[in-house]
Design an enzyme around this catalytic site. Sequence first.
Site, PDB file in Angstrom:
ATOM      1  NE  ARG A  93      -3.278  -8.261   7.265  1.00 58.28           N
ATOM      2  CZ  ARG A  93      -4.030  -8.616   8.311  1.00 58.28           C
ATOM      3  NH1 ARG A  93      -4.727  -9.734   8.294  1.00 58.28           N
ATOM      4  NH2 ARG A  93      -4.100  -7.833   9.373  1.00 58.28           N
ATOM      5  NE  ARG A 149      -6.874   0.099  11.126  1.00 60.27           N
ATOM      6  CZ  ARG A 149      -5.638  -0.058  10.652  1.00 60.27           C
ATOM      7  NH1 ARG A 149      -4.707   0.853  10.921  1.00 60.27           N
ATOM      8  NH2 ARG A 149      -5.301  -1.098   9.913  1.00 60.27           N
ATOM      9  CB  CYS A 159      13.369  25.599   3.451  1.00 61.65           C
ATOM     10  SG  CYS A 159      14.496  26.637   4.423  1.00 61.65           S
ATOM     11  CE1 TYR A 174      11.885  31.600   4.667  1.00 65.01           C
ATOM     12  CE2 TYR A 174      11.785  29.215   4.465  1.00 65.01           C
ATOM     13  CZ  TYR A 174      11.645  30.467   3.900  1.00 65.01           C
ATOM     14  OH  TYR A 174      11.293  30.587   2.590  1.00 65.01           O
ATOM     15  CG  ASP A 212      11.474  23.808  -2.428  1.00 66.09           C
ATOM     16  OD1 ASP A 212      10.668  22.943  -2.779  1.00 66.09           O
ATOM     17  OD2 ASP A 212      11.170  24.998  -2.233  1.00 66.09           O
ATOM     18  CG  HIS A 267      -4.556  -4.682  11.599  1.00 59.74           C
ATOM     19  ND1 HIS A 267      -3.462  -5.291  11.025  1.00 59.74           N
ATOM     20  CD2 HIS A 267      -4.184  -3.391  11.810  1.00 59.74           C
ATOM     21  CE1 HIS A 267      -2.471  -4.402  10.904  1.00 59.74           C
ATOM     22  NE2 HIS A 267      -2.894  -3.248  11.378  1.00 59.74           N
ATOM     23  CE  LYS A 303      -0.270  -0.462   5.017  1.00 61.33           C
ATOM     24  NZ  LYS A 303      -1.046  -1.082   6.097  1.00 61.33           N
TER      25      LYS A 303
HETATM   26  C1  PLP Z   1      -0.492  -1.897   6.876  1.00 62.37           C
HETATM   27  C2  PLP Z   1      -1.119  -3.171   7.292  1.00 62.37           C
HETATM   28  C3  PLP Z   1      -0.339  -4.316   7.514  1.00 62.37           C
HETATM   29  C4  PLP Z   1       1.160  -4.285   7.539  1.00 62.37           C
HETATM   30  O1  PLP Z   1       1.579  -3.653   8.729  1.00 62.37           O
HETATM   31  P1  PLP Z   1       3.130  -3.570   9.105  1.00 62.37           P
HETATM   32  O2  PLP Z   1       3.153  -3.098  10.505  1.00 62.37           O
HETATM   33  O3  PLP Z   1       3.733  -2.578   8.164  1.00 62.37           O
HETATM   34  O4  PLP Z   1       3.674  -4.930   8.921  1.00 62.37           O
HETATM   35  C5  PLP Z   1      -0.998  -5.496   7.747  1.00 62.37           C
HETATM   36  N1  PLP Z   1      -2.354  -5.544   7.791  1.00 62.37           N
HETATM   37  C6  PLP Z   1      -3.121  -4.460   7.611  1.00 62.37           C
HETATM   38  C7  PLP Z   1      -4.587  -4.578   7.681  1.00 62.37           C
HETATM   39  C8  PLP Z   1      -2.535  -3.234   7.379  1.00 62.37           C
HETATM   40  O5  PLP Z   1      -3.297  -2.154   7.235  1.00 62.37           O
END
Ligand code: PLP
Length: 389
Positions: free
Chosen positions: A239, A151, A329, A282, A331, A183, A53
């Site tokens: 994952r 979530r 800054c 700045y 850039d 998750h 992602k």
């Molecule tokens: C981003 C994400 C992961 C991976 O998480 P990491 O901490 O980067 O390994 C796995 N599952 C879901 C649902 C996520 O959103």
Amino acid sequence: MSWAEKPGRGGGEADWGTMRYPTRALVELSAIRENVRLIRETAGGAEVMAMVKADGYGHGAVAVAGAALAGGAGRLGVAYVEEALALREAGIDVPVMAMVCTPGDEYERAVARGVDLGVGGTRLLEEVAAAAGLAGRAARVHLAVDTGMTRGGATADAWPQLVDQALKAQASGQVEIIGIWSHMACADEPDHPSVARQTRAFREAVELAERSGVRPEVRHLANSAAALYLPDTRWDMVRPGIAIYGLSPAPGLPDPGLRPAMTVTSRIAFAKRVAAGSGVSYGHLYTTSKDTNVALVPAGYADGVPRNGSNVLELLAGGARRRVAGRVCMDQFVVDLGDDVVGEGDEVVLFGPGDRGEPTAQEWAEATGTISYEIVTRIGGRVPRTHLD
Ligand SMILES: *Cc1c(COP(=O)(O)O)cnc(C)c1O
């Protein structure tokens, strides 16, 4: 070694591949391949869905996907349907799952292109089932259960109804239940009490679904930290995201030897001698304490150098660690070299794997009060990615 120039994100009409942009992100695909292989070994037998992602956490999703698959990943995960469709457009035909599905997404196209969809509510399931009718094939869904992250995903109370509705949609040919997933909220803290609670809640949700007749291909719960440190969470598939890029999901814990894949370099734009007492950048947050050499690095917060790294971040310039002098800054920023000299046009290393003594993304994260995920993901869209294999 072959070098392939890849466009950065949001490139518009620009031909990034041929542009001499001073700041560049070099991505070692061999590191990604090897990291996936290590994670796979550590997670003992579980299948790997490589999370690509947000343009592969800023590394370039298509190139990362190829490397992850070469390292043994069998599937890919993204956040949004649009990201999954972009991988399909790039010719990737392994299972790709969109985890964050929203009403109004392009479900008909997603179903037609065989994109796996994470579904945690009955309203979304109805929309996906209707799109499947239009696409003329079953939608591939992974039912999401909320085991305590609060979530996405159905709460324990709503789970039986989601399962029931999915089974009905499956019986009528509108969906195919590919997975059950959840998750973890605190997998980077193995002793956190939520870890055992979520692990148990997931087992109960899987058992309920299977008693009702669901036969998923994959049951999956583990992000990087869980894949590496929590064997009870691995189920059929893990994952990993951050770990495939070689960064630690839990910097206090030992990892299996991951290698950071991204190196960000720039080239000194300008160098000069200035007098003691010169206010720099700045707000004059920095004042030279003596006559000194300063150099201008043409990278700023638009390129992903955190503005709260002003006066704090380090980089490698002229063979030594230097600190950002004054404000970062949009850039550019300045470094104070003392009596050392760097040439205009010389390469500097903002962060990388640490081979040459440069800071890592993890060090940048600690210096600026964030996590390495944010450092690499925020490398700006105008920074070209170069993939080294
Ligand atoms: C981003 C994400 C992961 C991976 O998480 P990491 O901490 O980067 O390994 C796995 N599952 C879901 C649902 C996520 O959103």
